[in-house]
Write a protein that holds these residues in place. Structure first.
Motif, PDB file in Angstrom:
ATOM      1  N   GLY A 193       8.409   1.361   1.343  1.00 31.90           N
ATOM      2  CA  GLY A 193       7.718   0.235   1.353  1.00 31.90           C
ATOM      3  C   GLY A 193       8.330  -0.620   2.755  1.00 31.90           C
ATOM      4  O   GLY A 193       7.483  -1.074   3.492  1.00 31.90           O
ATOM      5  N   ALA A 194       9.720  -0.546   2.944  1.00 29.39           N
ATOM      6  CA  ALA A 194      10.443  -1.067   4.289  1.00 29.39           C
ATOM      7  C   ALA A 194      10.213  -0.335   5.509  1.00 29.39           C
ATOM      8  O   ALA A 194      10.405  -0.718   6.452  1.00 29.39           O
ATOM      9  N   GLY A 195       9.796   1.035   5.299  1.00 29.66           N
ATOM     10  CA  GLY A 195       9.644   1.750   6.506  1.00 29.66           C
ATOM     11  C   GLY A 195      10.824   2.586   6.931  1.00 29.66           C
ATOM     12  O   GLY A 195      10.828   3.458   8.001  1.00 29.66           O
ATOM     13  N   THR A 196      11.977   2.730   5.974  1.00 30.60           N
ATOM     14  CA  THR A 196      12.888   3.368   6.637  1.00 30.60           C
ATOM     15  C   THR A 196      12.845   4.724   5.715  1.00 30.60           C
ATOM     16  O   THR A 196      13.695   5.604   6.230  1.00 30.60           O
TER      17      THR A 196
ATOM     18  N   THR B  49       0.912  -1.430  -0.137  1.00 32.58           N
ATOM     19  CA  THR B  49       0.049   0.139   0.159  1.00 32.58           C
ATOM     20  C   THR B  49       0.824   1.135  -0.102  1.00 32.58           C
ATOM     21  O   THR B  49       0.583   2.158  -0.609  1.00 32.58           O
ATOM     22  N   LYS B  50       2.039   1.176   0.916  1.00 31.94           N
ATOM     23  CA  LYS B  50       2.979   2.377   0.812  1.00 31.94           C
ATOM     24  C   LYS B  50       3.641   2.600  -0.360  1.00 31.94           C
ATOM     25  O   LYS B  50       3.745   3.562  -0.733  1.00 31.94           O
ATOM     26  N   MET B  51       4.079   1.342  -1.020  1.00 33.62           N
ATOM     27  CA  MET B  51       4.760   1.565  -2.208  1.00 33.62           C
ATOM     28  C   MET B  51       4.054   1.965  -3.192  1.00 33.62           C
ATOM     29  O   MET B  51       4.186   2.869  -4.185  1.00 33.62           O
ATOM     30  N   ASN B  52       2.574   1.591  -3.575  1.00 29.67           N
ATOM     31  CA  ASN B  52       1.551   2.122  -4.466  1.00 29.67           C
ATOM     32  C   ASN B  52       1.535   3.541  -4.419  1.00 29.67           C
ATOM     33  O   ASN B  52       1.146   4.275  -5.175  1.00 29.67           O
TER      34      ASN B  52
END
Length: 246
Positions: free
Chosen positions: A208-211, A139-142
């Protein structure tokens, strides 16, 4: 003099990239030119639609060259694939108008980048994808992909130090699909700067990994500073799928 367009597929893992490097036989351009010179009896130089880096692959690279050879398109195709190494294949040979230029006449390109998203690496995908062990948030990557789409100045998403030419580009679409643990990120655009896909891809993955947070994308567009963007992902996951012409 005839103008010949060729469509090429290659596995880039053994090569130093597309562009000829002196007398090295470890480039795609150099290998193809050597074979064309051999079969035509002429000194052939080919013009590619663009450069690909060492380790990058292609399903639909396009190039053109000028020749006085009487060999038919079918004969050129057969001879090229007979003498080229197994990891470089010419898929199509066609005669085109004299003014056709593989680079300057291109109106769009499509790239794919593959990510193996599993704690355990894949023995088979290691040359054709980038391994990410931590779970990625689709979802974040989209959302990041939507922010990158459109017309922007992508200088901060490139390895260019500066450029006299415009660094504004239009990204038509970035899509994500999955087949098991293998993720495919598809980039469609009118054109791309040096390392632009690999840096956008690294930024998307770090979001996407949150970094990284997604708002970093707007920061990069405004600052035009490379260090504000994410990592440059390895070349082996990148494929040039096709080049578009009118």
């Amino acid at each position: 003099m005839r103008n010949i367009k060729i469509t090429i597929e290659y596995d880039g893992k053994r090569y130093l990239g597309w562009q000829r490097l002196g007398d090295s036989d470890k480039t795609i351009q150099g290998r193809i030119e050597a074979v064309l010179t051999q079969i035509t009896g002429e000194k052939i130089e080919i013009i590619g639609s663009g450069r690909t880096d060492a380790g990058t692959h292609a399903r639909g690279q396009v190039a053109n060259f000028k020749t006085d050879s009487p060999l038919t398109s079918d004969k050129l195709l057969n001879q090229l694939n007979h003498y080229l190494p197994w990891d470089i294949i010419v898929k199509k040979v066609e005669e085109v108008p004299e003014r056709f230029h593989a680079r300057y006449n291109a109106t769009g390109k499509q790239y794919s980048y593959y990510v193996w998203n599993n704690p355990i690496p894949s023995a088979f995908e290691r040359y054709y994808s980038h391994h990410i062990s931590q779970k990625l948030d689709i979802t974040k990557m989209n959302s990041a992909c939507r922010m990158l789409e459109g017309t922007h100045d992508f200088l901060g998403f490139s390895s260019l130090k500066k450029s006299k030419k415009t660094t504004v580009r239009t990204i038509k679409a970035i899509t994500i699909t999955s087949e098991g643990d293998l993720l495919q990120f598809k980039f469609e655009g009118e054109g791309f700067l040096y390392n632009m896909v690999r840096i956008m891809m690294g930024t998307i993955l770090e979001i996407g990994a949150g970094t990284l947070e997604a708002n970093i994308i707007d920061d990069v567009f405004m600052s035009k500073t490379r260090k504000n963007a994410g990592m440059t992902v390895p070349a082996q996951g990148l494929f040039l799928d096709c080049v578009e012409y009118k």
